[in-house]
Design a protein around this motif. Sequence first.
Motif, PDB file in Angstrom:
ATOM      1  N   HIS A  68      32.064  32.767  33.613  1.00 22.81           N
ATOM      2  CA  HIS A  68      31.233  34.009  33.727  1.00 22.81           C
ATOM      3  C   HIS A  68      31.132  34.695  34.625  1.00 22.81           C
ATOM      4  O   HIS A  68      31.122  36.172  34.800  1.00 22.81           O
ATOM      5  CB  HIS A  68      29.764  33.519  32.946  1.00 22.81           C
ATOM      6  N   LEU A  69      30.849  34.108  35.976  1.00 27.37           N
ATOM      7  CA  LEU A  69      30.767  34.597  37.276  1.00 27.37           C
ATOM      8  C   LEU A  69      32.162  35.436  37.692  1.00 27.37           C
ATOM      9  O   LEU A  69      32.074  36.470  38.144  1.00 27.37           O
ATOM     10  CB  LEU A  69      30.256  33.689  38.154  1.00 27.37           C
ATOM     11  N   ALA A  70      33.074  34.884  37.315  1.00 27.71           N
ATOM     12  CA  ALA A  70      34.441  35.358  37.667  1.00 27.71           C
ATOM     13  C   ALA A  70      34.736  36.617  36.597  1.00 27.71           C
ATOM     14  O   ALA A  70      35.258  37.474  37.524  1.00 27.71           O
ATOM     15  CB  ALA A  70      35.370  34.329  37.370  1.00 27.71           C
ATOM     16  N   GLU A  71      34.066  36.556  35.385  1.00 28.90           N
ATOM     17  CA  GLU A  71      34.529  37.853  34.655  1.00 28.90           C
ATOM     18  C   GLU A  71      33.558  38.901  35.101  1.00 28.90           C
ATOM     19  O   GLU A  71      33.878  40.150  35.130  1.00 28.90           O
ATOM     20  CB  GLU A  71      34.276  37.411  33.293  1.00 28.90           C
ATOM     21  N   ARG A  72      32.384  38.609  35.490  1.00 26.29           N
ATOM     22  CA  ARG A  72      31.487  39.646  35.984  1.00 26.29           C
ATOM     23  C   ARG A  72      32.064  40.237  37.247  1.00 26.29           C
ATOM     24  O   ARG A  72      32.057  41.508  37.300  1.00 26.29           O
ATOM     25  CB  ARG A  72      30.022  39.094  36.007  1.00 26.29           C
ATOM     26  N   ILE A  73      32.462  39.487  38.234  1.00 27.34           N
ATOM     27  CA  ILE A  73      32.720  39.947  39.514  1.00 27.34           C
ATOM     28  C   ILE A  73      34.034  40.955  39.214  1.00 27.34           C
ATOM     29  O   ILE A  73      34.435  41.896  39.670  1.00 27.34           O
ATOM     30  CB  ILE A  73      33.337  38.821  40.304  1.00 27.34           C
ATOM     31  N   ASP A  74      35.025  40.349  38.358  1.00 31.19           N
ATOM     32  CA  ASP A  74      36.307  40.913  37.936  1.00 31.19           C
ATOM     33  C   ASP A  74      36.121  42.650  36.983  1.00 31.19           C
ATOM     34  O   ASP A  74      36.794  43.356  37.549  1.00 31.19           O
ATOM     35  CB  ASP A  74      36.947  40.216  36.850  1.00 31.19           C
ATOM     36  N   THR A  75      35.019  42.377  36.414  1.00 31.93           N
ATOM     37  CA  THR A  75      34.895  43.566  35.612  1.00 31.93           C
ATOM     38  C   THR A  75      33.867  44.515  36.276  1.00 31.93           C
ATOM     39  O   THR A  75      34.052  45.964  36.016  1.00 31.93           O
ATOM     40  CB  THR A  75      34.527  43.386  34.314  1.00 31.93           C
ATOM     41  N   GLU A  76      32.932  44.041  36.986  1.00 27.37           N
ATOM     42  CA  GLU A  76      31.593  45.147  37.425  1.00 27.37           C
ATOM     43  C   GLU A  76      32.019  45.422  38.947  1.00 27.37           C
ATOM     44  O   GLU A  76      31.519  46.337  39.432  1.00 27.37           O
ATOM     45  CB  GLU A  76      30.544  44.368  37.369  1.00 27.37           C
ATOM     46  N   LEU A  77      32.814  44.431  39.929  1.00 27.23           N
ATOM     47  CA  LEU A  77      32.618  44.782  41.192  1.00 27.23           C
ATOM     48  C   LEU A  77      34.056  45.187  41.848  1.00 27.23           C
ATOM     49  O   LEU A  77      34.359  46.090  42.504  1.00 27.23           O
ATOM     50  CB  LEU A  77      32.107  43.651  42.062  1.00 27.23           C
ATOM     51  N   LEU A  78      35.168  44.329  41.410  1.00 24.21           N
ATOM     52  CA  LEU A  78      36.564  44.460  41.651  1.00 24.21           C
ATOM     53  C   LEU A  78      36.873  45.642  41.529  1.00 24.21           C
ATOM     54  O   LEU A  78      37.040  46.289  40.352  1.00 24.21           O
ATOM     55  CB  LEU A  78      37.322  43.520  41.167  1.00 24.21           C
ATOM     56  N   GLY A  79      37.430  46.599  42.357  1.00 23.23           N
ATOM     57  CA  GLY A  79      37.987  47.839  42.355  1.00 23.23           C
ATOM     58  C   GLY A  79      37.005  49.009  42.226  1.00 23.23           C
ATOM     59  O   GLY A  79      37.292  50.231  42.036  1.00 23.23           O
ATOM     60  N   ARG A  80      35.610  48.562  42.308  1.00 26.79           N
ATOM     61  CA  ARG A  80      34.441  49.454  42.173  1.00 26.79           C
ATOM     62  C   ARG A  80      34.650  50.657  43.161  1.00 26.79           C
ATOM     63  O   ARG A  80      34.693  50.511  44.271  1.00 26.79           O
ATOM     64  CB  ARG A  80      33.251  48.948  42.023  1.00 26.79           C
ATOM     65  N   ASN A  81      34.170  51.588  42.917  1.00 28.50           N
ATOM     66  CA  ASN A  81      33.850  52.732  43.733  1.00 28.50           C
ATOM     67  C   ASN A  81      32.869  52.592  44.619  1.00 28.50           C
ATOM     68  O   ASN A  81      31.685  52.066  44.026  1.00 28.50           O
ATOM     69  CB  ASN A  81      33.697  54.155  42.991  1.00 28.50           C
TER      70      ASN A  81
END
Length: 149
Positions: free
Chosen positions: A71-84
Amino acid sequence: MGEPTDGPDERHRRPAGVSDETVAALGKLSEALECVERARGHLYSLHQLIGHADLMLDDAVEQFRAAGHPHLAERIDTELLGRNVIAGRWTFQIVEDFDDGYHALFRELDRQARDELVGGRRHLYEAEMKERRRTRGRPGHEARPTGDG
């Protein structure tokens, strides 16, 4: 390398008729530009550091998954990684906008002021300050510029 001289070279001497106030104003403009140049370097550092941190997030995501925290990995992957870092702007776009806008105009106005007022000469204020210090006979402050620089 040229022989040392007892004062500023011709490129760092005030043209005839240029006032102390003009030299001081050009010196302050030059000092402000130097601050902007330092800020520009920090902006590039921000760009590079954010990019590096974003690349490290790939490893963090994989490590969280491997450690049993999907769950934490998915949140980092979808909400933070590559974010402007600023809505709608990647860091390289911020750098480009700064370079092409504010920085370019600042440099243009600095050059225009020097070209119009002192024939393009740079660092007149600093050269005169150094010469005043040198001629007071204080050890360690001898200005010995050469024509090479």
